[in-house]
Motif scaffolding. Structure first.
Motif, PDB file in Angstrom:
ATOM      1  N   GLU A  12      32.215 -14.530  72.202  1.00 24.06           N
ATOM      2  CA  GLU A  12      32.751 -15.621  72.392  1.00 24.06           C
ATOM      3  C   GLU A  12      33.570 -16.955  72.098  1.00 24.06           C
ATOM      4  O   GLU A  12      33.810 -17.044  71.297  1.00 24.06           O
TER       5      GLU A  12
ATOM      6  N   ARG B 273      31.532 -19.454  69.976  1.00 21.95           N
ATOM      7  CA  ARG B 273      31.728 -19.696  68.427  1.00 21.95           C
ATOM      8  C   ARG B 273      33.024 -19.222  68.116  1.00 21.95           C
ATOM      9  O   ARG B 273      33.834 -19.460  66.824  1.00 21.95           O
TER      10      ARG B 273
ATOM     11  N   THR C  14      29.021 -17.948  72.734  1.00 17.58           N
ATOM     12  CA  THR C  14      28.913 -19.643  72.105  1.00 17.58           C
ATOM     13  C   THR C  14      30.132 -19.709  71.955  1.00 17.58           C
ATOM     14  O   THR C  14      30.151 -20.945  72.155  1.00 17.58           O
TER      15      THR C  14
END
Length: 262
Positions: free
Chosen positions: A35, A9, A7
């Motif tokens: 991520e 993130r 993602t």
């Protein structure tokens, strides 16, 4: 349950993950790299380099250190800073009960060994990382504790993890006004792949094997869900607390044990 795809993130973030050679720590490190994080995987196991290589092109490096000694913790933090220019997130995952036995059956050296294994790496790493986080002007520490602060046949381990909870709460209060969060999860029993390095190198006695079976029964019975978690069910809350999504959470110890608060 499978881990989600990247993602981003942790894009631009530098994470140090300790105890990253196997189990929960390994899974945390690999997912953080997917991520977008720059991840330093720290472990005393020689095969930690092989785990870092599993990130398949992500920004991840391995560092060998024995975190049961302060010099190892300090060296790991210096390595992370020299490699990636600083540290944003420390995830303290080293620990684990060595033996299961009634308290009266523990020998004094065995008590010391449990405390050194499951308390000192977190205590040392928190101390070693704080100057780096202060230099960064912000940061997050996630301690992996345990709901076994209440449980049978592992009093020294329970005491060590109670200490981890106390570190989390006291250090969070101390550092909150300096833009540093300190949080923890308290995992319950977790179904993990077989350990490449056994928790008890000496092997279990027949009595310890029987006591372990009782511990497994107690852990499952104490959980509302009557089962162990998967590794992914532990990784998700650890990385949530590490992320900016948890920016207003500090000083908390989050039980992740199917309803058993420990």
């Amino acid at each position: 349950m499978s881990a989600p795809s990247s993602t981003g993130r942790f894009a631009g973030k530098v994470l140090v993950v300790t105890g990253a050679a196997q189990g929960i720590g390994r899974a945390v490190a690999l997912r953080a790299a997917r991520e977008g994080g720059h991840v330093v995987l720290v472990d005393r196991a020689d095969f930690i380099a092989n785990v870092a290589a599993e990130t398949e092109g992500a920004s991840a490096v391995a560092y060998n250190a024995d975190l049961e000694h302060y010099d190892g913790a300090a060296a790991a933090m210096r390595f992370a800073t020299s490699t990636f220019g600083g540290i944003d997130i420390l995830i303290n995952n080293v620990g684990g009960a060595i033996r299961m036995r009634p308290y009266e059956a523990f020998e004094p050296q065995q008590i010391d060994d449990e405390i050194r294994r499951s308390l000192m790496p977190t205590l040392y790493c928190c101390h070693a990382v704080v100057p780096h986080l202060l230099e960064r002007g912000a940061g997050t520490i996630v301690n992996v504790s345990s709901n076994a602060t209440r449980g049978i046949y592992r009093v020294p381990y329970s005491a060590a993890k109670g200490g981890v909870n106390a570190i989390t709460q006291s250090l969070a209060m101390e550092l909150a006004n300096r833009n540093i969060r300190v949080v923890a999860t308290a995992p319950g029993g977790t179904e993990a792949p077989p350990r490449r390095i056994p928790r008890n190198a000496a092997g279990d006695t027949a009595n310890e094997t029987a006591w372990m079976a009782e511990v497994v029964g107690q852990v499952k019975q104490s959980s509302f869900m009557k089962r162990y978690s998967t590794v992914d069910e532990q990784v998700a809350p650890i990385l949530f607390l590490a992320s900016d999504e948890a920016s207003y959470i500090t000083g908390n110890v989050l039980p992740v044990a199917g309803g058993d608060l420990g």
